[in-house]
Scaffold this motif. Structure first.
Motif, PDB file in Angstrom:
ATOM      1  N   GLN A   1       0.852  -1.198   0.000  1.00 47.34           N
ATOM      2  CA  GLN A   1       0.000   0.000   0.000  1.00 47.34           C
ATOM      3  C   GLN A   1       0.883   1.241   0.000  1.00 47.34           C
TER       4      GLN A   1
ATOM      5  N   ARG B   1       0.605   5.454   0.212  1.00 55.00           N
ATOM      6  CA  ARG B   1      -0.288   6.553   0.561  1.00 55.00           C
ATOM      7  C   ARG B   1       0.273   7.844  -0.011  1.00 55.00           C
ATOM      8  N   ASP B   2      -0.551   8.563  -0.751  1.00 52.80           N
ATOM      9  CA  ASP B   2      -0.186   9.867  -1.298  1.00 52.80           C
ATOM     10  C   ASP B   2      -1.133  10.906  -0.722  1.00 52.80           C
ATOM     11  N   ASP B   3      -0.576  12.007  -0.279  1.00 54.25           N
ATOM     12  CA  ASP B   3      -1.375  13.128   0.225  1.00 54.25           C
ATOM     13  C   ASP B   3      -1.375  14.235  -0.824  1.00 54.25           C
ATOM     14  N   TYR B   4      -2.543  14.484  -1.413  1.00 51.47           N
ATOM     15  CA  TYR B   4      -2.684  15.561  -2.375  1.00 51.47           C
ATOM     16  C   TYR B   4      -3.318  16.745  -1.659  1.00 51.47           C
TER      17      TYR B   4
ATOM     18  N   SER C   1      -5.621  18.278   3.086  1.00 54.80           N
ATOM     19  CA  SER C   1      -5.061  17.236   2.231  1.00 54.80           C
ATOM     20  C   SER C   1      -6.029  16.077   2.147  1.00 54.80           C
ATOM     21  N   VAL C   2      -5.994  15.422   1.011  1.00 53.73           N
ATOM     22  CA  VAL C   2      -6.852  14.272   0.771  1.00 53.73           C
ATOM     23  C   VAL C   2      -5.949  13.058   0.578  1.00 53.73           C
ATOM     24  N   PRO C   3      -5.932  12.123   1.537  1.00 55.84           N
ATOM     25  CA  PRO C   3      -5.061  10.952   1.364  1.00 55.84           C
ATOM     26  C   PRO C   3      -5.651   9.972   0.345  1.00 55.84           C
ATOM     27  N   ILE C   4      -4.797   9.510  -0.533  1.00 61.89           N
ATOM     28  CA  ILE C   4      -5.185   8.499  -1.500  1.00 61.89           C
ATOM     29  C   ILE C   4      -4.288   7.294  -1.272  1.00 61.89           C
ATOM     30  N   VAL C   5      -4.895   6.144  -0.997  1.00 59.45           N
ATOM     31  CA  VAL C   5      -4.148   4.918  -0.733  1.00 59.45           C
ATOM     32  C   VAL C   5      -4.314   4.002  -1.936  1.00 59.45           C
TER      33      VAL C   5
END
Length: 200
Positions: A116, A118-121, A139-143
């Motif tokens: 996994q 995790r990117d924080d945009y 921020s919106v975390p995208i896993v």
């Protein structure tokens, strides 16, 4: 007057608690031990003696078989990596008919792992006009989940006299790269698997 009657009631309550206990603790006596108990030693009731890893000096492949090869690595490459790792720990291979102290087996297999990331945009929102500006940040975390194949190296060691397992460990490495990179990856994985031998 109320306080005196309260104290009097409290004292009477304490006096009522001082009575004798009507319950008496009784128990039946333990039955006698069976006659064979005096001559029987139960080893499971005691911890096993600590293993003396210092007495292991030599090793041989279990059942005389080298590690099996795979499409990813040759049998001789795995055998050489294991032999080098054992040699660094003072264990010497036997090439004659003398009995070895340890039997060793090694295995190489492909397994799939789920990873996994995790990117924080971040985003920025603001409002401005004639007066002072206002803004906010969040921020919106995208896993993201993805699968990858890894190579798992398993090393097992057995006491040559009793056949009991002595040591077992495994480590994994990536399965990409050229042939020379794969040989180096196998060596590092075996060294990682053997890093805690002998246990302290």
């Amino acid at each position: 007057m109320k306080s005196h009657s309260g104290v009097l009631m409290f004292c009477l309550g304490l006096a009522a608690c001082q009575g004798s206990n009507p319950y008496v603790a009784t128990s039946k006596p333990l039955p006698p031990a069976p006659p064979q108990a005096a001559n029987t030693f139960d080893r499971s009731a005691y911890p096993a003696a600590p293993r003396d890893y210092g007495r292991y000096r030599s090793w041989a492949w279990l059942n005389g078989h080298l590690p099996p090869g795979t499409a990813w690595a040759d049998s001789a490459q795995v055998a050489e990596a294991v032999s080098d790792a054992l040699d660094q720990r003072g264990l010497r291979p036997l090439h004659d008919n003398r009995p070895a102290d340890l039997f060793v087996s090694a295995d190489l297999r492909l397994e799939t792992r789920l990873r996994q990331v995790r990117d924080d945009y971040g985003y920025y929102g603001g409002y401005g006009g004639y007066g002072p500006g206002y803004g906010m940040y969040g921020s919106v975390p995208i896993v993201r989940t993805y699968s990858e194949q890894v190579v798992v190296v398993q090393v097992d060691m057995f006491d040559a006299r009793s056949g009991q397992p002595v040591w077992s460990s495994s480590a994994e490495t990536g399965n990409r790269g050229s042939e020379s990179e794969r040989v180096d990856a196998i060596r590092k994985a075996v060294e990682k698997a053997m890093s805690a031998y002998p246990p302290s």
